[in-house]
Design a protein around this motif. Structure first.
Motif, PDB file in Angstrom:
ATOM      1  N   PRO A  12      -8.664  -3.828  -4.700  1.00  0.00           N
ATOM      2  CA  PRO A  12      -8.663  -3.408  -3.306  1.00  0.00           C
ATOM      3  C   PRO A  12      -7.618  -2.269  -2.987  1.00  0.00           C
ATOM      4  N   MET A  13      -7.814  -1.383  -3.793  1.00  0.00           N
ATOM      5  CA  MET A  13      -6.675  -0.344  -3.515  1.00  0.00           C
ATOM      6  C   MET A  13      -7.244   1.048  -3.651  1.00  0.00           C
ATOM      7  N   VAL A  14      -6.946   2.264  -2.540  1.00  0.00           N
ATOM      8  CA  VAL A  14      -7.553   3.325  -2.731  1.00  0.00           C
ATOM      9  C   VAL A  14      -6.265   4.333  -2.879  1.00  0.00           C
ATOM     10  N   ALA A  15      -6.399   4.841  -4.027  1.00  0.00           N
ATOM     11  CA  ALA A  15      -5.103   6.052  -4.462  1.00  0.00           C
ATOM     12  C   ALA A  15      -5.465   7.145  -3.584  1.00  0.00           C
ATOM     13  N   ILE A  16      -4.399   7.531  -2.819  1.00  0.00           N
ATOM     14  CA  ILE A  16      -4.304   8.595  -1.938  1.00  0.00           C
ATOM     15  C   ILE A  16      -3.411   9.665  -2.770  1.00  0.00           C
ATOM     16  N   GLY A  36      -6.206   0.835 -13.855  1.00  0.00           N
ATOM     17  CA  GLY A  36      -6.919  -0.081 -13.157  1.00  0.00           C
ATOM     18  C   GLY A  36      -7.636   0.280 -11.824  1.00  0.00           C
ATOM     19  N   PHE A  37      -7.157   1.467 -11.408  1.00  0.00           N
ATOM     20  CA  PHE A  37      -7.553   2.320 -10.085  1.00  0.00           C
ATOM     21  C   PHE A  37      -9.145   2.614 -10.281  1.00  0.00           C
ATOM     22  N   SER A  38      -9.896   2.501  -9.230  1.00  0.00           N
ATOM     23  CA  SER A  38     -11.331   3.173  -9.320  1.00  0.00           C
ATOM     24  C   SER A  38     -11.666   3.561  -7.974  1.00  0.00           C
ATOM     25  N   ILE A  39     -10.861   3.892  -7.367  1.00  0.00           N
ATOM     26  CA  ILE A  39     -11.381   4.681  -5.816  1.00  0.00           C
ATOM     27  C   ILE A  39     -10.071   5.545  -5.638  1.00  0.00           C
ATOM     28  N   LEU A  40     -10.591   6.890  -5.501  1.00  0.00           N
ATOM     29  CA  LEU A  40      -9.399   8.048  -5.612  1.00  0.00           C
ATOM     30  C   LEU A  40      -9.738   9.091  -4.535  1.00  0.00           C
ATOM     31  N   GLU A  41      -8.756   9.120  -3.678  1.00  0.00           N
ATOM     32  CA  GLU A  41      -9.073  10.187  -2.349  1.00  0.00           C
ATOM     33  C   GLU A  41      -8.099  11.388  -2.453  1.00  0.00           C
ATOM     34  N   VAL A  42      -8.535  12.630  -2.211  1.00  0.00           N
ATOM     35  CA  VAL A  42      -7.667  13.619  -2.177  1.00  0.00           C
ATOM     36  C   VAL A  42      -7.864  14.353  -0.682  1.00  0.00           C
ATOM     37  N   PRO A  43      -6.873  14.245  -0.022  1.00  0.00           N
ATOM     38  CA  PRO A  43      -6.746  14.519   1.419  1.00  0.00           C
ATOM     39  C   PRO A  43      -7.153  16.015   1.494  1.00  0.00           C
ATOM     40  N   LEU A  44      -7.668  16.385   2.488  1.00  0.00           N
ATOM     41  CA  LEU A  44      -8.135  17.726   2.688  1.00  0.00           C
ATOM     42  C   LEU A  44      -6.942  18.687   3.270  1.00  0.00           C
ATOM     43  N   GLY A  69      -9.991  12.644   1.783  1.00  0.00           N
ATOM     44  CA  GLY A  69      -9.224  12.056   2.921  1.00  0.00           C
ATOM     45  C   GLY A  69      -8.844  13.038   4.098  1.00  0.00           C
ATOM     46  N   THR A  70      -8.454  12.591   5.056  1.00  0.00           N
ATOM     47  CA  THR A  70      -8.116  13.517   6.357  1.00  0.00           C
ATOM     48  C   THR A  70      -9.482  14.546   6.633  1.00  0.00           C
ATOM     49  N   VAL A  71     -10.578  13.889   6.569  1.00  0.00           N
ATOM     50  CA  VAL A  71     -11.599  14.679   7.047  1.00  0.00           C
ATOM     51  C   VAL A  71     -11.804  14.514   8.467  1.00  0.00           C
ATOM     52  N   MET A  72     -12.101  15.720   9.123  1.00  0.00           N
ATOM     53  CA  MET A  72     -11.814  15.696  10.552  1.00  0.00           C
ATOM     54  C   MET A  72     -13.166  16.579  11.267  1.00  0.00           C
ATOM     55  N   ARG A  73     -14.123  17.098  10.257  1.00  0.00           N
ATOM     56  CA  ARG A  73     -15.216  17.947  10.983  1.00  0.00           C
ATOM     57  C   ARG A  73     -16.580  17.559   9.818  1.00  0.00           C
ATOM     58  N   LEU A 180      -2.972   3.476  -0.583  1.00  0.00           N
ATOM     59  CA  LEU A 180      -1.552   3.791  -0.992  1.00  0.00           C
ATOM     60  C   LEU A 180      -1.312   5.176  -1.127  1.00  0.00           C
ATOM     61  N   GLY A 181      -0.435   5.555  -0.446  1.00  0.00           N
ATOM     62  CA  GLY A 181       0.067   7.144  -0.421  1.00  0.00           C
ATOM     63  C   GLY A 181       1.459   7.240  -1.039  1.00  0.00           C
TER      64      GLY A 181
END
Length: 213
Positions: A12-16, A36-44, A69-73, A180-181
């Protein structure tokens, strides 16, 4: 597309990956997935974020859930759909943005800070909600109060200030995952450092899981 709930149940971890550049992203993603991570996020607010997200989707879309990540629109949601990403993460509770993401076939992981925001996000269809910024809370016990009113089926995930050493306090309070940041990835760090940090978080989670058995 990988199922968000299934992946969170496994780890249960999202890599930021805030601040990552396209020329770096695949190497760091490989280190995270190998750990072992399987959810990856690239902030905009990263350099050329959609390029990085598209590269990740093409290379690792069969192994991980990739998103922004950091989706605003709303137009940013549309771009995610266009490049085949599967996850929309935002720092705030924007019910229209959440509904747009869900209507577009994306998983929605919005931020909240109050009970009112938590319920608004849930009503809009959020797949999980992130307590952000978690380090602004005076104590992880604040999560206990939120969990007392939010249905247990809703996954509450602290984001901000989470480390391998303080995860257990959040879990004891009722948290069910994390974003996780900087404790996982800081812009400019080496792939080796990302690998080391990722393994530390996974080991920390495994220790928590074993202690709960």
């Amino acid at each position: 597309m990988k199922d968000f709930s299934t992946l969170m149940a496994q780890l249960p971890m999202v890599a930021i990956l805030r601040g990552i550049k396209p020329e770096e992203v695949l190497g760091h993603a490989e280190a995270l997935i190998d750990a072992g991570f399987s959810i990856l996020e690239v902030p905009l607010n990263s350099p050329e974020p959609f390029k990085s997200i598209e590269m990740l989707q093409q290379k690792y879309g069969d192994k991980a859930l990739i998103g922004a990540g950091t989706v605003m629109r709303k137009e940013q949601v549309e771009k995610l759909v266009e490049i085949g990403a599967g996850l929309m993460v935002c720092p705030h509770t924007d019910v229209e943005l959440i509904r747009t993401a869900k209507a577009s076939g994306l998983y929605a992981f919005p931020g909240f800070f109050t009970a009112s925001e938590a319920f608004a996000a849930m009503e809009a269809g959020a797949d999980a909600i992130k307590l952000f910024p978690a380090e602004a809370m005076t104590s992880p016990k604040v999560i206990s109060a939120i969990c007392a009113v939010v249905p247990k089926s809703v996954r509450i995930c602290p984001v901000g200030g989470v480390t391998p050493d303080n995860m257990s306090a959040y879990i004891d309070a009722g948290a069910q995952g994390f974003g996780l940041g900087s404790a996982l990835y800081k812009a400019g760090q080496s792939v080796a450092t990302t690998s080391e940090n990722a393994k530390a978080f996974v080991a920390g989670w495994q220790a928590i899981s074993e202690a709960a058995r």
